[in-house]
Design an enzyme around this catalytic site. Structure first.
Site, PDB file in Angstrom:
ATOM      1  N   VAL A  57       0.818  -1.294   0.080  1.00 31.96           N
ATOM      2  CA  VAL A  57       0.017  -0.155  -0.080  1.00 31.96           C
ATOM      3  C   VAL A  57       0.906   1.292   0.080  1.00 31.96           C
ATOM      4  O   VAL A  57       0.238   2.489   0.073  1.00 31.96           O
ATOM      5  CB  VAL A  57      -1.161   0.039   1.133  1.00 31.96           C
ATOM      6  CG1 VAL A  57      -2.145  -1.048   1.116  1.00 31.96           C
ATOM      7  CG2 VAL A  57      -0.196  -0.019   2.537  1.00 31.96           C
ATOM      8  N   ASN A  82      -6.998  -1.249   5.942  1.00 30.37           N
ATOM      9  CA  ASN A  82      -6.423  -1.739   7.136  1.00 30.37           C
ATOM     10  C   ASN A  82      -5.072  -2.046   7.307  1.00 30.37           C
ATOM     11  O   ASN A  82      -4.535  -2.004   8.406  1.00 30.37           O
ATOM     12  CB  ASN A  82      -7.106  -3.092   7.370  1.00 30.37           C
ATOM     13  CG  ASN A  82      -6.654  -3.755   8.558  1.00 30.37           C
ATOM     14  OD1 ASN A  82      -6.989  -3.626   9.654  1.00 30.37           O
ATOM     15  ND2 ASN A  82      -5.923  -4.794   8.088  1.00 30.37           N
ATOM     16  N   TYR A 148       3.377   6.729  14.787  1.00 32.08           N
ATOM     17  CA  TYR A 148       2.017   5.943  14.600  1.00 32.08           C
ATOM     18  C   TYR A 148       0.877   6.915  15.138  1.00 32.08           C
ATOM     19  O   TYR A 148      -0.140   6.773  14.246  1.00 32.08           O
ATOM     20  CB  TYR A 148       2.303   4.812  15.290  1.00 32.08           C
ATOM     21  CG  TYR A 148       0.787   3.756  15.292  1.00 32.08           C
ATOM     22  CD1 TYR A 148       1.191   2.828  14.293  1.00 32.08           C
ATOM     23  CD2 TYR A 148      -0.142   4.047  16.014  1.00 32.08           C
ATOM     24  CE1 TYR A 148       0.082   1.945  14.406  1.00 32.08           C
ATOM     25  CE2 TYR A 148      -1.120   2.865  16.080  1.00 32.08           C
ATOM     26  CZ  TYR A 148      -1.107   1.900  14.952  1.00 32.08           C
ATOM     27  OH  TYR A 148      -2.075   1.003  15.081  1.00 32.08           O
ATOM     28  N   LYS A 152      -2.272   7.779  12.575  1.00 30.31           N
ATOM     29  CA  LYS A 152      -3.807   7.362  12.870  1.00 30.31           C
ATOM     30  C   LYS A 152      -4.510   8.653  13.285  1.00 30.31           C
ATOM     31  O   LYS A 152      -5.692   8.385  12.812  1.00 30.31           O
ATOM     32  CB  LYS A 152      -3.676   6.532  14.100  1.00 30.31           C
ATOM     33  CG  LYS A 152      -2.968   5.053  13.683  1.00 30.31           C
ATOM     34  CD  LYS A 152      -3.586   4.398  12.530  1.00 30.31           C
ATOM     35  CE  LYS A 152      -3.158   3.083  12.471  1.00 30.31           C
ATOM     36  NZ  LYS A 152      -3.812   2.133  11.193  1.00 30.31           N
ATOM     37  N   THR A 183      -2.800  -8.895  18.400  1.00 23.78           N
ATOM     38  CA  THR A 183      -2.146  -9.376  17.117  1.00 23.78           C
ATOM     39  C   THR A 183      -0.845  -9.444  16.919  1.00 23.78           C
ATOM     40  O   THR A 183      -0.233  -9.162  17.973  1.00 23.78           O
ATOM     41  CB  THR A 183      -2.829  -8.487  16.027  1.00 23.78           C
ATOM     42  OG1 THR A 183      -2.076  -7.120  16.066  1.00 23.78           O
ATOM     43  CG2 THR A 183      -4.272  -8.160  16.162  1.00 23.78           C
TER      44      THR A 183
END
Length: 273
Positions: A57, A82, A148, A152, A183
């Site tokens: 991406v 995602n 990060y 976001k 995860t």
């Protein structure tokens, strides 16, 4: 079967939240195309019954090709932006320009380009839905590294702006803000692989039980359920919104939900006795 006869594209669909989302959408009747850079992506897609296309991406041409494949298969009703990773961990006083740019490219620019190239395809069909994976790091400090978190936060505001821009085409744009979800993103952020990833997930699950009001670890399936709702016709009157899926961890300081945790007022009351 909210997605019977519909088609969905999920980036980062070979693992974690992306894979759980692809499974949830397929279980509800959708034809699912996943894009991912994982070497095992094609095998996972074949085993699960998904269509697959390699997609980095960070590469605009790869995003265009992924969406073109979805269009060629009959059109795109839902795009789930995602794909992502932990990004650079350095603080703002130490991060390099290249680290900053790489994190923003992966986590924010990719979402913008996904929306950019999906919108005309959806507009031709008379509408569609887009769901972006943001984070509780978009809402508060301390939840993730700076680069990060900024990316976001950008995803969240981009969701609002895109919802306004695309409403004229009957395209709804929403976001989910996951919290402490088990995860591999945490393990990979610090360079753990293989068996160490499994150990890290187990440790995260253990910690999560006492880290938030909902006393269990958050699972990718929890986020997938929220994504499936926002992308469905049941959420047809919802756009420009975000759904927090965090077990309540962002409610405030621990004493706001844990009566055993110390609080300022509890300490002051103790001084009276």
């Amino acid at each position: 079967m909210r997605y019977a006869g519909k088609r969905a594209v999920v980036t980062g669909g070979a693992s974690g939240i992306g894979l759980a989302t692809a499974r949830r959408l397929a279980a509800e009747g959708a034809e699912v195309l996943i894009g991912d850079i994982a070497p095992e992506g094609a095998a996972i897609a074949a085993a699960e019954g998904f269509a697959y296309r390699p997609c980095d991406v960070r590469d605009e041409a790869a995003i265009v090709a992924l969406l073109a494949a979805g269009e060629a298969a009959g059109g795109i009703d839902l795009l789930v932006n995602n794909a992502g990773a932990g990004g650079a961990r350095a603080t703002i006083d130490a991060i390099s320009a290249d680290e900053w740019d790489a994190t923003q490219s992966l986590l924010l620019r990719s979402v913008a380009l996904g929306i950019r190239h999906a919108a005309p395809l959806m507009a031709k069909r008379g509408g569609g839905a887009i769901v972006n994976t943001a984070s509780i790091a978009a809402l508060e400090t301390g939840a993730a590294p700076t680069a990060y978190s900024v990316a976001k936060a950008g995803v969240l505001h981009l969701t609002h702006l895109a919802a306004a821009d695309l409403a004229r085409y009957a395209i709804r744009v929403n976001a989910v803000c996951p919290g402490f979800i088990v995860t591999n993103i945490f393990a990979r952020a610090v360079g753990l692989e293989g068996a160490a990833e499994d150990q890290a997930r187990a440790a995260i699950a253990h910690v999560a039980k006492t880290a938030q009001p909902v006393q269990r670890a958050g699972q990718p399936e929890d986020v997938a359920a929220a994504i499936a709702f926002l992308g469905s016709d049941e959420a047809g009157f919802i756009t420009g919104a975000h759904l927090v899926v965090d077990g309540g961890i962002s409610l405030g300081p621990r004493h706001s939900w844990d009566p055993q945790a110390p609080s300022l007022f509890a300490m002051l009351e103790a001084l009276k006795s």
